[in-house]
Structures are given as C-alpha cells and as structure tokens.
Design a protein around this motif. Structure first.
Motif, PDB file in Angstrom:
ATOM      1  N   UNK A 356      91.215 145.116  74.841  1.00  0.00           N
ATOM      2  CA  UNK A 356      91.214 143.793  74.200  1.00  0.00           C
ATOM      3  C   UNK A 356      90.077 144.057  73.291  1.00  0.00           C
ATOM      4  N   UNK A 357      89.965 142.710  72.437  1.00  0.00           N
ATOM      5  CA  UNK A 357      88.672 142.758  71.663  1.00  0.00           C
ATOM      6  C   UNK A 357      87.397 142.837  72.409  1.00  0.00           C
ATOM      7  N   UNK A 378      87.058 131.029  78.620  1.00  0.00           N
ATOM      8  CA  UNK A 378      88.192 131.104  78.279  1.00  0.00           C
ATOM      9  C   UNK A 378      88.222 132.421  77.670  1.00  0.00           C
ATOM     10  N   UNK A 379      89.055 133.082  78.049  1.00  0.00           N
ATOM     11  CA  UNK A 379      89.525 134.310  77.306  1.00  0.00           C
ATOM     12  C   UNK A 379      90.894 134.376  76.559  1.00  0.00           C
ATOM     13  N   UNK A 380      90.875 134.749  75.368  1.00  0.00           N
ATOM     14  CA  UNK A 380      92.075 134.844  74.551  1.00  0.00           C
ATOM     15  C   UNK A 380      92.034 136.148  73.932  1.00  0.00           C
ATOM     16  N   UNK A 381      93.337 136.802  73.954  1.00  0.00           N
ATOM     17  CA  UNK A 381      93.417 137.986  73.245  1.00  0.00           C
ATOM     18  C   UNK A 381      95.194 138.312  73.105  1.00  0.00           C
ATOM     19  N   UNK A 382      95.427 138.968  72.282  1.00  0.00           N
ATOM     20  CA  UNK A 382      96.764 139.363  71.913  1.00  0.00           C
ATOM     21  C   UNK A 382      97.216 140.606  72.600  1.00  0.00           C
ATOM     22  N   UNK A 383      98.262 141.018  73.393  1.00  0.00           N
ATOM     23  CA  UNK A 383      98.491 142.219  73.836  1.00  0.00           C
ATOM     24  C   UNK A 383      99.200 143.246  72.931  1.00  0.00           C
ATOM     25  N   UNK A 630      86.091 151.466  79.119  1.00  0.00           N
ATOM     26  CA  UNK A 630      86.840 150.300  78.945  1.00  0.00           C
ATOM     27  C   UNK A 630      87.106 150.413  77.083  1.00  0.00           C
ATOM     28  N   UNK A 631      88.072 149.612  77.065  1.00  0.00           N
ATOM     29  CA  UNK A 631      88.523 149.340  75.444  1.00  0.00           C
ATOM     30  C   UNK A 631      89.160 150.571  75.054  1.00  0.00           C
ATOM     31  N   UNK A 632      89.494 151.559  75.432  1.00  0.00           N
ATOM     32  CA  UNK A 632      90.097 152.788  74.995  1.00  0.00           C
ATOM     33  C   UNK A 632      91.014 153.624  76.024  1.00  0.00           C
ATOM     34  N   UNK A 633      92.030 154.239  75.354  1.00  0.00           N
ATOM     35  CA  UNK A 633      92.841 155.045  76.331  1.00  0.00           C
ATOM     36  C   UNK A 633      92.305 156.765  76.026  1.00  0.00           C
ATOM     37  N   UNK A 634      92.181 157.379  76.868  1.00  0.00           N
ATOM     38  CA  UNK A 634      91.663 158.763  76.768  1.00  0.00           C
ATOM     39  C   UNK A 634      93.070 159.729  77.008  1.00  0.00           C
ATOM     40  N   UNK A 635      93.037 160.641  75.969  1.00  0.00           N
ATOM     41  CA  UNK A 635      94.063 161.833  76.427  1.00  0.00           C
ATOM     42  C   UNK A 635      93.680 162.759  77.131  1.00  0.00           C
ATOM     43  N   UNK A 636      93.860 163.134  78.317  1.00  0.00           N
ATOM     44  CA  UNK A 636      93.685 164.310  78.993  1.00  0.00           C
ATOM     45  C   UNK A 636      93.927 165.477  78.538  1.00  0.00           C
ATOM     46  N   UNK A 637      92.971 166.296  78.202  1.00  0.00           N
ATOM     47  CA  UNK A 637      93.305 167.746  77.474  1.00  0.00           C
ATOM     48  C   UNK A 637      93.425 168.664  78.497  1.00  0.00           C
ATOM     49  N   UNK A 638      92.862 168.729  79.541  1.00  0.00           N
ATOM     50  CA  UNK A 638      93.198 169.845  80.521  1.00  0.00           C
ATOM     51  C   UNK A 638      91.931 169.703  81.686  1.00  0.00           C
ATOM     52  N   UNK A 639      92.003 170.761  82.587  1.00  0.00           N
ATOM     53  CA  UNK A 639      91.123 170.909  83.498  1.00  0.00           C
ATOM     54  C   UNK A 639      90.943 172.047  84.055  1.00  0.00           C
ATOM     55  N   UNK A 640      89.639 172.286  84.289  1.00  0.00           N
ATOM     56  CA  UNK A 640      89.046 173.656  84.668  1.00  0.00           C
ATOM     57  C   UNK A 640      89.429 174.794  83.771  1.00  0.00           C
ATOM     58  N   UNK A 641      89.384 174.385  82.654  1.00  0.00           N
ATOM     59  CA  UNK A 641      89.645 175.380  81.505  1.00  0.00           C
ATOM     60  C   UNK A 641      90.979 175.752  81.250  1.00  0.00           C
ATOM     61  N   UNK A 642      91.990 174.805  82.000  1.00  0.00           N
ATOM     62  CA  UNK A 642      93.415 175.073  81.528  1.00  0.00           C
ATOM     63  C   UNK A 642      94.099 173.762  80.766  1.00  0.00           C
ATOM     64  N   UNK A 643      94.592 173.876  79.856  1.00  0.00           N
ATOM     65  CA  UNK A 643      95.023 172.970  79.083  1.00  0.00           C
ATOM     66  C   UNK A 643      96.375 172.114  79.983  1.00  0.00           C
ATOM     67  N   UNK A 644      96.405 170.677  79.654  1.00  0.00           N
ATOM     68  CA  UNK A 644      97.340 170.157  80.235  1.00  0.00           C
ATOM     69  C   UNK A 644      98.856 170.743  79.498  1.00  0.00           C
ATOM     70  N   UNK A 645      99.975 170.680  80.322  1.00  0.00           N
ATOM     71  CA  UNK A 645     101.048 171.466  79.496  1.00  0.00           C
ATOM     72  C   UNK A 645     102.482 170.390  79.762  1.00  0.00           C
ATOM     73  N   UNK A 646     102.151 169.412  80.394  1.00  0.00           N
ATOM     74  CA  UNK A 646     103.322 168.444  80.561  1.00  0.00           C
ATOM     75  C   UNK A 646     103.237 167.327  79.707  1.00  0.00           C
ATOM     76  N   UNK A 647     103.767 166.227  80.045  1.00  0.00           N
ATOM     77  CA  UNK A 647     103.744 164.920  79.329  1.00  0.00           C
ATOM     78  C   UNK A 647     102.299 164.490  78.688  1.00  0.00           C
ATOM     79  N   UNK A 648     102.125 164.154  77.483  1.00  0.00           N
ATOM     80  CA  UNK A 648     100.643 163.689  77.210  1.00  0.00           C
ATOM     81  C   UNK A 648     100.088 162.682  78.509  1.00  0.00           C
ATOM     82  N   UNK A 649      99.091 162.859  78.725  1.00  0.00           N
ATOM     83  CA  UNK A 649      98.144 161.927  79.637  1.00  0.00           C
ATOM     84  C   UNK A 649      97.319 161.065  79.104  1.00  0.00           C
TER      85      UNK A 649
END
Length: 712
Positions: A356-357, A378-383, A630-649
């Motif tokens: 949201x804003x 009152x909260x107003x936002x466009x999804x 808040x306010x953002x989505x994070x792309x999970x790159x990897x864990x413990x030095x190993x890159x994520x290999x499946x669908x983008x998270x």
C-alpha cells in the motif's frame, strides 16, 4: 545441528564456571596441608578436578569448531573473546605449570627434586611435615593462579549472554584482554602477598580476614545492585521519541542528501528541502467511489472456541478471527476502523503483505497516530496485486494480535486461471484461554469434519498468525504448493506427505483435487485438531506429521526475474540477529538484537527511490526470526551460500532459522518509512525492530506521546 551445538555450548558455559572454581579452590587448599600424606591426598583430588575442568574446556573448543563450520560470523564475537581471550590462556598456563606440579605432589607429597638424597626412590613418610620451602613452592603464583584465572574465564563463558554482542573487534579484543590481564595481575599480587606472609610468619588475624571478606562481599553485592539499578534506569525508553533514532546504514552506497534524517539529527517535516515528502502525503486516492467498502470495529468480547474454552478477546466486529475481506485486483478499497476497546487502548490496522502507499500502512508512530477509543480512521488504497494476505493491528501487537485483532484478506486476480470449488482460509493461532494456551485453526481447537465431493478442486490458504514457527500436514492426497506469501509458484509439482513450515506471518496456498477418501489438514501445534474433508462429511484419518520438510528453495521451475544474485546492487545490508540478556525498557529479559543493538538504536536502513538493494540476514541466536519488510516484496536469493534453484520466491516475510544465512533482494519502488522487523511480536517487543527509510521521506509522528504509539 546449529541449535544443538549452541545449546551444548550454553550448557558447557554453565558447567565450566563451577568446574574451574572448585578446581581452583582445591588447588589453593593443597599448599595448606602441613603433612606430606595429606598434601599428597589433596593434590590427587585437585589433579582430578583440574582434569575434569580441562576435559570440559576441550569439549567447549570442539563445540566452538562445530559452530565455526556454519561460518566465521557465528563465532567471531562473544564466543571468540570469552573462549580464546578470557579462558584459553589460563587453561594453557594450568597445563604448563599447575598440572605438572600437582602430578608430582600427588605421587610424592613433595617434589622429588627437593627430597633429601636418601629419600629419593621411596615415598616420604606420610606423617612427615612438609618443609617450609616446599610449602612456599606450592604457594607459588604460577601454580595457584592459573586455575583461578581459568575460573574467571569460566565466569566469562557463564556470563556470555550478558555481554553485549557485535561490538568493534579491536575494541572488544582490547577490553576483554585488559580485563583478563588486570584480573590476572590482581590474582598474582594476592598470591605473592600470601606467599610473603608464609615466609615471614605474619598471618592476618582471623577477625581481620573475616572482616575483609565480608567487606569484599558487601562491595561486590553493592556493585551488582548498583549496576542493576543503572541498567534499569538506562534501558527505559523516552516517553516520546522518533522511531528514526538509529544510526543510518546506507548499505555501502552513497549517502543521500537527507542523511541527517537518521540518528540524533532527525529531520522534522518541513525542514528538508524542496523534494521532501511527508508520509501524510503518501496516501491512497482521496476521491473516487470505492469498489469495496468495509467497516471494522475493534471491541472487546468473550469468545468461545469450538471446545468451549473461553478467550477474553479483542476482536474486529466481535468475531475471531476478524471478518474475511475479499477484494479483486485493481479495486479501490476503503476500510473504516472504529475503536471501541475499553479504557485508553489505541489500535491500528496493518495490511500484511499488501504494498500500500506508506500513509496507509497502519504502523503507529511511523505512518499514523494510533486510533484512540471513540475515534475512527479511514484507510483507502487501490490493490495492484493478488493473493493471500491478512490484516492485523500494529499497535502493541504482541498483545493485540495475540488477543484476536487479525483477519484474512484475500485479493482475487482480475482473471481467474485456476477456479476452485472450495477456497478456504485457515488462520493458525495460539489463544490465551481460561484453560491456558490453546493452538487452533481460527477458532477450531478440535477436529472438524467437512463435506467435499470427489473431483472438487480445493484451495487451502494457510496463514500463521502467531509468532512461533508452525508445521502443517496435508494427508492422504497429492497436492501442490501454488503460492508463497500470496505470490504464485512457477510450475509447481505434486507433493505428498511433506511437512509444510511457516514462520510467523507467512502464508502458503495448497491446492488438491478431492479424492474418494478423506483428506486431513493438520497444524502440528494442535495434532488432535484440524479439518477432515470427506465425501460424506464423516471421514476419519490420523494426522501424519513425520514427513520430510518441504524445501521452497528448490521447489517449482526457474523463471527469469528482473532481480537476481548477479544484479548490480546499489545497497548491500548485513544484518546479524543475536540475543542479549539484560534490561530493556525497565524490564529484564532476553533482548533480541540486530547488529548488537535493540530498537530504537538498531540500524536505520537508508535508501533512495530506484535503488536495487540486497540484504543478508544472519541468525546467530537460538530462535527463529521471520523477518517482515513492509511495503515491498523480497526476492529470496539463497540460503547458507547456496542459490535458490526453484521457482522465484517473492516473499514479504522471510524465515531465518538459527545458524542460517539468507540473502534477499528488493527494488526501492515504494517511497516511505517502512517497518522491518521480526514477526514474532514478542521479539519485536524485546527490540528486534528497524526501519527502511527513503532519503527524502519524513514523518510527523512519534512513538509514545499523548496517544501512546507503540509500533510492535
């Protein structure tokens, strides 16, 4: 592995102190035995006790090595200094000087080198007195001081959790080294003084010795009480302060023009220049007819769970969970919050996982003042997105969410690509009832049976609304995990018998086609509860929670994304999570630290619009940390030095378990001042809160104040 090693290290730290203390006391008593036989016997006892302490020390070193296998960052802090600066030098001195002397005295009662020529080759008479020269040698500082200094090192290991984490390496090395050297010098001085008294025959009168010891005890006790009072007073948060108090962290990039916003130079609205923006200006559309309009009233109510247990709840619209809000991607949404809670309890609503804003984010003290009883907002936002979301209060959330101020928010896509016959939201929660803590799926704390026809397509939207990590099972049917935190998984594959792990705040969509037999949905926290679907609505199926853990890092098919591990990052943040026993806001507890600090002194992550950022989360503590930005989505790159290999998270809440290092990336495309915190609200309450601040955004709101803003 990490949790087990860390727990063993903690146990060894507790045991090392008494082990070395007893060994030191026994070694100190050995020279006081005036007969050869008694000295020999005491030397043997001391040798055994020192050997036990040495074995425990060796075990600690082995555990240190096991922890070091997870990475240098996991051991290069308090563990390093208490083990290798405070403890190990004294242990080496004990092995070099004290152990040979004790071994010799244990065999002969006196040193063979000092025995008379005719006595060599046979043991001295046990009743014979120990020569004064031999007594003085036994009291030599290099014999008695090393175990005592090792006991001080054991104290350091015992008190490790009380020591501040993540301080400057060289300053810490100097401080720990100087303190250890000072204590060693004091012990040597004391040992020399006792040796001189032995040689001169001048012993301290008993009354004077008792008085000195009592005086020392009083001084030590007074110091402890004084430090405790100082800690309590110094830990209290100001009545009113800016949540942008922490030191600015620009992630290794260039500082923005408004770098004075963080730290002690918080810039109030209206003082920053032509491009300054207040969070009050970052609101949703003020005009236009809403596509969906809702009204939520916060009110107290006694609610019964399915079992009849009673919850003294705080609710939205008198129900727990709160009403399910369903909207469609692209809708202009308006939600009016009214507060009818008792007393002076303020409240807000945060839209978890919705970008949201900033002014609509619902964080007390950051994006708005909390709503007092009798007032409304009152909260107003466009999804502009779709998927499984949820909403909850972000004012004193450790209490308010715990008591029931939360509900499901479902955003339907504009175009349905996978229509379902049954679309079910399951919000797992821990309720505080008249019978104690009760885990449940919504208000279901008992097994519920529901009807589903064979061939029907079913979607289960799992949501973990509690702070602790939960494990779910979907039994007796192949299923697919189709979304993580509301974002679709690319090319999901069929699973069966997996254990589905959700951190606090996480969501997971599971879809399956109803078979001829029963299907069970179970939360591992409440194995006797859950939901059983069957064609006749009477199915019986035992829960199986022993399957292997689902790995989202390798699940699904790869897909090209704008961000990735090889992106050119403008900001690169490193955030280490740890624990620190001490006082926080006047109360004693296990503080949850970020880079060695607790809120409001945690790092202020500064960024400019358009920046591409990477953050590395490192959990050096012993508890899970679901980190929510808040306010953002994070792309999970990897864990413990190993890159994520499946669908983008793409996640808004990333679970970081003990001993793990998780890397994420995000684009700074939503200006504001955004909370970034552990979604175990009890950890937030104990200090694990920070903020992501765009360099030209300011806020007129403060924590505390007349409203009592408390943005947990």
């Amino acid at each position: 592995m990490y949790v087990a090693a860390s727990g063993l290290e903690l146990a060894l730290g507790i045991v090392l102190l008494p082990a070395w203390l007893i060994a030191a006391v026994t070694t100190g008593l050995q020279p006081g035995r005036r007969a050869v036989g008694r000295m020999r016997r005491m030397s043997r006892i001391a040798l055994v006790l020192v050997s036990v302490a040495l074995l425990l020390t060796a075990a600690r070193l082995v555990v240190y090595g096991l922890l070091a296998r997870h990475g240098w960052v996991f051991v290069a802090d308090r563990r390093l200094f208490t083990t290798f600066v405070m403890l190990l030098p004294a242990v080496i001195a004990t092995v070099v000087w004290t152990v040979p002397w004790l071994a010799s005295a244990a065999r002969n009662g006196v040193s063979p080198a000092r025995a008379k020529p005719r006595a060599r080759g046979r043991l001295p008479d046990p009743a014979a007195p120990v020569p004064l020269e031999e007594q003085s040698r036994a009291r030599s500082p290099r014999h008695v001081v090393p175990p005592r200094l090792a006991a001080f090192g054991g104290l350091g290991c015992f008190a490790q959790m009380f020591l501040p984490p993540d301080r400057s390496f060289w300053i810490s090395l100097g401080a720990y080294g100087l303190i250890t050297a000072a204590v060693g010098g004091l012990l040597v001085w004391r040992a020399n003084a006792r040796l001189q008294r032995l040689l001169t025959g001048r012993e301290i009168p008993r009354r004077r010795a008792v008085a000195v010891r009592l005086g020392t005890a009083v001084v030590v006790l007074g110091t402890v009480v004084g430090l405790a009072n100082y800690g309590i007073a110094g830990s209290r948060l100001p009545h009113t302060f800016s949540m942008m108090k922490g030191e600015a962290d620009w992630g290794g990039g260039a500082a923005g023009q408004h770098h004075d916003m963080a730290g002690d130079h918080h810039m109030a609205t209206g003082t920053g220049g032509a491009d300054e923006v207040s969070v009050d200006e970052l609101r949703g559309p003020r005009s236009g007819t809403p596509d969906r309009r809702f009204s939520l009233t916060a009110q107290a109510k006694k609610v019964k769970l399915a079992s009849g247990k009673t919850v003294d709840a705080w609710t939205y619209n008198g129900q727990v969970p709160g009403p399910q809000l369903r909207v469609t991607e692209g809708d202009l949404v308006e939600i009016k919050l009214r507060n009818e809670l008792p007393g002076k309890t303020p409240v807000t609503i945060h839209w978890h996982g919705v970008d949201v804003p900033n002014g609509e984010d619902g964080v007390a003290g950051a994006t708005q003042d909390a709503v007092l009883p009798g007032k409304s907002f009152t909260y107003r936002f466009r999804v502009e997105e779709s998927g499984t979301r949820w909403y909850h209060s972000h004012q004193a959330a450790s209490e308010q969410v715990d008591r029931g101020l939360f509900g499901a928010l479902i955003i339907e896509p504009k175009k349905q690509t996978r229509p379902m016959d049954k679309d079910v939201s399951v919000l797992a929660h821990d309720w505080q009832t008249d019978k104690g803590t009760v885990p449940a799926l919504g208000a279901l704390d008992e097994l519920e049976r529901r009807r589903a026809e064979p061939g029907e397509k079913v979607r289960i939207r799992l949501t973990n609304t509690s702070g602790s990590t939960r494990e779910f099972a979907i039994d007796d049917v192949p299923y697919k995990v189709t979304a993580l935190d509301g974002t679709d998984v690319h090319k999901p594959t069929a699973l069966k018998g997996k254990k589905l792990v959700l951190g606090g705040g996480n969501r997971m969509d599971v879809e399956f086609t109803m078979p001829d037999g029963p299907v069970r949905v179970t939360d591992g926290s409440a194995p006797d509860a859950g939901i059983v679907y069957s064609p006749d609505g009477k199915g019986v199926l035992k829960a199986d929670l022993n399957g292997p853990e689902f790995d989202p890092y390798s699940y699904g098919g790869p897909k090209r994304t704008a961000l990735g591990p090889d992106s050119d990052f403008d900001r690169d943040y490193k955030l280490v999570f740890d624990e620190w026993l001490g006082f926080y806001d006047g109360s004693f507890g296990l503080k949850q630290t970020i880079n060695g600090r607790v809120f409001p002194d945690t790092p202020m992550l500064m960024i400019r619009e358009g920046d591409v950022a990477r953050a590395t989360f490192i959990n050096r503590g012993n508890e899970d940390h679901p980190m929510h930005l808040h306010g953002h989505h994070m792309l999970v790159l990897g864990k413990n030095g190993k890159r994520a290999s499946g669908s983008p998270m793409w996640q808004d809440t990333v679970l970081v378990r003990p001993g793990e290092e998780v890397q994420v990336a995000f684009k700074a495309d939503n200006p504001g001042i955004w909370m970034d915190h552990c979604h175990n609200f009890w950890h937030s309450k104990l200090g694990m809160v920070m903020h992501l601040a765009y360099d030209n955004v300011t806020t007129p709101y403060e924590i505390g104040g007349p409203v009592g803003n408390k943005p947990e």
